[in-house]
Design a protein around this motif. Structure first.
Motif, PDB file in Angstrom:
ATOM      1  N   GLN A  41      63.465  74.726  44.519  1.00 34.99           N
ATOM      2  CA  GLN A  41      64.255  74.311  45.681  1.00 34.99           C
ATOM      3  C   GLN A  41      65.684  73.980  45.278  1.00 34.99           C
ATOM      4  O   GLN A  41      66.647  74.340  45.969  1.00 34.99           O
ATOM      5  N   ALA A  42      65.836  73.305  44.132  1.00 32.97           N
ATOM      6  CA  ALA A  42      67.181  72.966  43.661  1.00 32.97           C
ATOM      7  C   ALA A  42      67.981  74.225  43.368  1.00 32.97           C
ATOM      8  O   ALA A  42      69.191  74.291  43.646  1.00 32.97           O
ATOM      9  N   GLN A  43      67.313  75.245  42.806  1.00 34.57           N
ATOM     10  CA  GLN A  43      68.005  76.508  42.533  1.00 34.57           C
ATOM     11  C   GLN A  43      68.515  77.136  43.836  1.00 34.57           C
ATOM     12  O   GLN A  43      69.647  77.636  43.907  1.00 34.57           O
ATOM     13  N   ALA A  44      67.680  77.097  44.887  1.00 32.19           N
ATOM     14  CA  ALA A  44      68.091  77.656  46.176  1.00 32.19           C
ATOM     15  C   ALA A  44      69.289  76.902  46.740  1.00 32.19           C
ATOM     16  O   ALA A  44      70.245  77.506  47.260  1.00 32.19           O
ATOM     17  N   TRP A  45      69.258  75.579  46.635  1.00 28.88           N
ATOM     18  CA  TRP A  45      70.385  74.795  47.153  1.00 28.88           C
ATOM     19  C   TRP A  45      71.639  75.020  46.316  1.00 28.88           C
ATOM     20  O   TRP A  45      72.756  75.032  46.824  1.00 28.88           O
ATOM     21  N   LYS A  46      71.469  75.189  45.022  1.00 26.44           N
ATOM     22  CA  LYS A  46      72.624  75.446  44.158  1.00 26.44           C
ATOM     23  C   LYS A  46      73.288  76.765  44.535  1.00 26.44           C
ATOM     24  O   LYS A  46      74.526  76.855  44.623  1.00 26.44           O
ATOM     25  N   ARG A  47      72.477  77.789  44.744  1.00 30.15           N
ATOM     26  CA  ARG A  47      73.027  79.095  45.110  1.00 30.15           C
ATOM     27  C   ARG A  47      73.688  79.067  46.486  1.00 30.15           C
ATOM     28  O   ARG A  47      74.583  79.867  46.775  1.00 30.15           O
ATOM     29  N   ALA A  48      73.230  78.105  47.315  1.00 31.08           N
ATOM     30  CA  ALA A  48      73.840  77.971  48.646  1.00 31.08           C
ATOM     31  C   ALA A  48      75.139  77.183  48.595  1.00 31.08           C
ATOM     32  O   ALA A  48      75.780  76.970  49.635  1.00 31.08           O
ATOM     33  N   GLY A  49      75.509  76.708  47.395  1.00 37.11           N
ATOM     34  CA  GLY A  49      76.775  76.009  47.247  1.00 37.11           C
ATOM     35  C   GLY A  49      76.687  74.501  47.294  1.00 37.11           C
ATOM     36  O   GLY A  49      77.728  73.830  47.325  1.00 37.11           O
ATOM     37  N   MET A  50      75.501  73.953  47.320  1.00 43.66           N
ATOM     38  CA  MET A  50      75.368  72.499  47.388  1.00 43.66           C
ATOM     39  C   MET A  50      75.724  71.878  46.031  1.00 43.66           C
ATOM     40  O   MET A  50      75.405  72.419  44.976  1.00 43.66           O
ATOM     41  N   ARG A  51      76.389  70.727  46.103  1.00 42.12           N
ATOM     42  CA  ARG A  51      76.651  69.986  44.882  1.00 42.12           C
ATOM     43  C   ARG A  51      75.323  69.454  44.308  1.00 42.12           C
ATOM     44  O   ARG A  51      74.380  69.212  45.058  1.00 42.12           O
TER      45      ARG A  51
END
Length: 673
Positions: free
Chosen positions: A485-495
C-alpha cells in the motif's frame, strides 16, 4: 672430668670459631700438647698439621662430625687414649646437640605453620568449627565469631547443639556422625536470629587415621534462600492475588490424583470465569479491577476447605481442585457456595459492584486422568455454563460439549484459509500531532472479511491466532500488505507517512530485521514509511537478545514504538537501553482520563518519563475533548482514537487525506523528526 664438663659447656654455649677454638684448647689440655686444634667436618683448615701431629676423627654412627689434631706433647699411648676418649665424648655431645637443634628448629617451623594456618582460618570469610566425637566444640575461628556472634571463649567447650534452631529438621540426621556431604541447615545466632547456612562436615582424624571428631564449614546463605523463595513464589503464585497459579495448580492436582487413584476416591476440577469483570475493569480502570480480583480470591478461599486448592489462572479466570470426595455431585454443592460468595456486592472505590460467574466442572476419573485434561474439560463446561445452557451458571462436563471446541477449530481452519484467499484486509487509524493537528502516521489494523459470516471481529480471531501461532503468518501478511500500500501511495506522489505495524512476541526473532529490510527493498520504500509497534511484554524475556534485534531494526532507519506501555512488569529498569522512538500510552489508562486520578497520574508519569529520555509519546483510545485537553496539557505529543477518526479502509483513508486536509506535513515526513 673437668675437661668433659668444659666440653659439654662449650657445645652448649658456643658456636662457630669460638666453639672450634675452645674444643682445640680442651684437646691440648687433655693431651698436654702445646699445639692443638678442632677441625669441623667439611672444613678445610688454614694450614696443614705438623708432621708428628696426632689426628683423631670425631664420628657418631658413621657420621663424621670433625677431628682433633694435637702436636708437641708426649704423644704416648696415654695421651692417645685420652684423645680417643675425648673424641667419643665430643661425638656424643655434638650429636645430641645437633638433634636438639633440629628438634627445636622443627618445633619452631611447626609452630610458625600453625600460626600461619590460624591466621588463614581467621581471615577467611567462611566459618570453621571443629568438635570432638561427642559434638563439643574444640576450635572456633574468626569467621565463626563473625557469623554467630560468640567469641571463642564463649563457644569452645560447649556442645554444638546450642547453635541449632529448635525446629531444625537435621537434628537427628545420621550425617552428623559421618560427614562428607553438603547440606543446607538452619542455625541460631547469639542474638537469637535464625538463619540459613550451607554446612559441610568432614572427619577429623589423628596420626593413626582414627576418627577424633568433625570439622564443620558454614556459610550464611540466607539471602540466597530468600531469593530462591521469591523466585519460587513468582514461579508458582499469582502476584496479584497470592493464590497458586496454573503451574502450581497442575502439580498439586496431579499429586492429589495419585492419592485418589490409590484410595479409589473422586476428584473434581472447577473452572470459574467471572461475569461482567471486563465491563468493570474498562469502566473503573485497572486499579479497581485488580482490587476486585483480590477480594474475589479472598472470598473463594474462605468458602473452601483447607485441603481444597484455589488458583488464579489468568485475567478473571480461577480454578478449584476438590479431592477426598465420596460422590462427584458434591462438587455442585461447592460450586453453589462459590456462587453465594459472590452474591454480596463488593465495595471498591466507593462503588457497589456485583459480579457473577460461570463454573464448569470436570470429574476424575470419568472426564480425565490428569490435571491438564481435567482443566481443559472444565473449561469447555464453563463455556457451556456461560452460554446459559445450564441452570445457575454451573455445568458438568459432557462429551457433547466438545462441539464448542470444534467451532473454535473451525475458526482456526478458516483463518488459515483466509491467509491464502485474500479474505484479510487492512484498515488504517490515523495518528495526529497535538501541536498542529497534522497527521503524522497511521496504525495498520488487520480485518477478516469472511465470505459467509461477514466481518469477523478482531477479538474473535486475533487471540486464537496468538494461541495457535498463526499470528506469525498474519504478521508476515500485514507487513507485505502495508508495504504494498505504501508503494502505491508513493507512486501516487504522497509524501512518506509512518505506517505502524504491530509485531507480536512470536514474530520478534533474529530473522525479523532481515525480513523488514528485504521487504522495504523489494517495494523500493524508504524506511520513513514504516514503524514497528512492539508490545511491552515482548521485551521482558531475554533482554539482551531483544535489544540486539531492536538495534538492527533501528539501524535500518525504521521507527520503533513501544506499545501498551505501563501494562508490563519491569520495563522501566530497561527502558533507557531500548532504541525506541515513541512510547504509546495504553488505552486502559486513557479511558479514565480526566476523572480517574490514577489513570491521570499514570499518563502524566509516562509523558514525564518520555521527556526525560527524549522520546515522543502517543496516547491511543482518545475519544473525548476532555481527554485530549488533559493529554495536551500533560505534554503528550501525538494521539489516535475515535475523537479524530475510526480505522478506515485504504480508499476512505486516501479520501480523508485529501478532503479533510490530513496530508502529512514536511515536519512529519521524509525523516523530518
Amino acid at each position: 672430668m673437668a675437661s668433659s664438663a668444659a666440653l659439654c659447656d662449650a657445645v652448649l654455649r658456643l658456636r662457630g670459631p669460638a666453639l672450634a677454638a675452645e674444643l682445640g684448647r680442651i684437646a691440648g689440655e687433655v693431651t698436654h700438647s702445646p699445639w692443638a686444634r678442632y677441625v669441623p667436618a667439611d672444613t678445610a683448615p688454614a694450614s696443614a698439621p705438623p708432621p708428628d701431629a696426632l689426628v683423631q676423627d670425631i664420628a657418631h654412627d658413621d657420621c663424621r662430625l670433625g677431628r682433633f689434631e694435637v702436636a708437641g706433647g708426649p704423644g704416648g699411648p696415654a695421651e692417645r687414649r685420652s684423645l680417643e676418649n675425648l673424641a667419643r665424648l665430643a661425638a656424643g655431645v655434638l650429636h645430641v646437640h645437633s638433634l636438639a637443634q633440629r628438634s627445636t628448629h622443627a618445633y619452631a617451623q611447626v609452630e610458625a605453620m600453625l600460626q600461619h594456618q590460624a591466621q588463614i582460618l581467621d581471615q577467611i570469610h567462611e566459618s570453621v568449627v571443629t568438635m570432638d566425637q561427642h559434638g563439643f566444640i574444640t576450635s572456633w575461628n574468626k569467621g565463626a565469631e563473625r557469623l554467630f556472634g560468640y567469641t571463642p571463649v564463649e563457644a569452645i567447650g560447649r556442645n554444638i547443639l546450642f547453635l541449632y534452631d529448635d525446629e531444625d529438621p537435621t537434628f537427628h540426621d545420621p550425617f552428623l556422625m559421618q560427614g562428607g556431604r553438603l547440606m543446607e541447615v538452619r542455625r541460631k545466632k547469639k542474638s537469637g536470629e535464625v538463619f540459613w547456612a550451607s554446612l559441610s562436615l568432614s572427619p577429623l582424624v589423628d596420626a593413626n587415621d582414627r576418627s577424633t571428631g568433625l570439622i564443620a564449614y558454614l556459610t550464611d546463605i540466607t539471602e540466597r534462600k530468600q531469593a530462591e523463595e521469591r523466585i519460587h513464589h513468582l514461579a508458582y503464585y499469582d502476584a496479584l492475588t497470592g493464590l497458586p497459579n496454573r503451574t502450581l495448580l497442575t502439580k498439586l492436582v496431579d499429586q492429589a490424583l495419585s492419592v485418589a487413584q490409590r484410595t479409589k476416591s473422586h476428584g473434581c476440577v472447577l473452572f470459574i470465569d467471572l461475569n461482567r469483570f471486563k465491563l468493570i475493569n474498562d469502566t473503573l480502570g485497572r486499579v479497581a479491577g485488580d482490587q476486585l480480583l483480590r477480594e474475589v480470591a479472598q472470598r473463594f478461599r474462605m468458602a473452601l476447605r483447607e485441603q481444597d486448592v484455589v488458583a488464579r489462572l489468568n485475567g478473571d479466570e480461577f480454578a478449584v481442585g476438590l479431592f477426598e470426595l465420596t460422590q462427584h455431585y458434591e462438587a455442585g454443592t461447592v460450586a453453589q457456595k462459590l456462587m453465594a460468595a459472590l452474591s454480596q456486592p463488593f465495595l471498591i472505590d466507593g462503588h457497589d459492584l456485583r459480579v457473577g460467574a460461570a463454573i464448569g466442572i470436570s470429574v476424575y476419573p470419568e472426564d480425565g486422568q490428569d490435571a491438564e485434561t481435567l482443566l481443559r474439560q472444565a473449561d469447555i463446561a464453563m463455556y457451556r455454563a456461560k452460554q446459559g445452557a445450564e441452570v445457575d451458571g454451573v455445568a458438568f462436563y459432557s462429551a457433547d460439549m466438545n462441539q464448542g471446541m470444534h467451532e473454535r477449530m473451525r475458526i482456526e481452519s478458516g483463518l488459515r484459509h483466509a491467509l491464502g484467499s485474500n479474505q484479510l484486509l487492512l484498515h488504517y487509524q490515523p495518528k495526529f500531532s497535538i501541536g498542529d493537528g497534522s497527521i503524522i502516521g497511521a496504525e495498520a489494523l488487520v480485518r477478516w472479511q469472511h465470505p459467509e459470516r461477514g466481518m469477523v471481529p478482531p477479538g474473535e480471531f486475533i487471540p486464537l491466532a496468538e494461541a495457535t501461532g498463526l499470528v506469525v503468518q498474519v504478521g508476515e501478511w500485514v507487513l507485505e500488505a502495508v508495504c504494498a500500500q505504501a508503494q502505491a501511495w508513493k507512486r501516487a506522489g504522497m509524501r512518506p507517512i509512518r505506517l505502524a505495524v504491530n509485531v507480536s512476541a512470536r514474530e520478534f526473532t533474529a530473522t525479523l530485521p532481515d525480513r523488514v529490510q528485504n521487504t522495504l527493498r523489494r517495494y523500493e520504500l524508504e524506511p520513513e514509511w514504516l514503524e514497528l509497534e512492539i508490545t511491552e511484554s515482548t521485551l521482558m524475556h531475554n533482554i539482551d537478545r531483544v535489544i540486539a534485534i531492536m538495534d538492527r531494526i533501528s539501524a535500518l532507519g525504521v521507527t520503533l514504538s513501544l506499545d501498551d506501555f505501563g501494562t508490563g512488569y519491569s520495563s522501566l529498569s530497561y527502558l533507557k537501553r531500548f532504541p525506541i522512538d515513541t512510547l504509546k500510552i495504553d488505552r486502559s489508562f486513557t479511558t479514565g482520563i480526566p476523572h480517574d486520578s490514577s489513570d491521570c497520574a499514570i499518563a502524566s508519569t509516562i509523558v514525564s518519563i518520555s521527556r526525560q529520555l527524549s522520546l515522543r509519546v502517543i496516547a491511543e483510545g482518545v475519544e473525548t475533548v476532555d481527554q485530549l485537553t488533559f493529554l495536551e496539557r500533560a505534554g503528550c505529543d501525538e494521539v489516535q482514537g475515535y475523537l479524530y477518526s475510526r480505522p478506515l479502509p485504504p480508499l476512505e483513508f486516501e479520501r480523508a487525506l485529501v478532503e479533510k486536509g490530513w496530508a502529512p506535513s514536511a515536519a512529519h515526513s521524509g525523516g523530518g523528526e
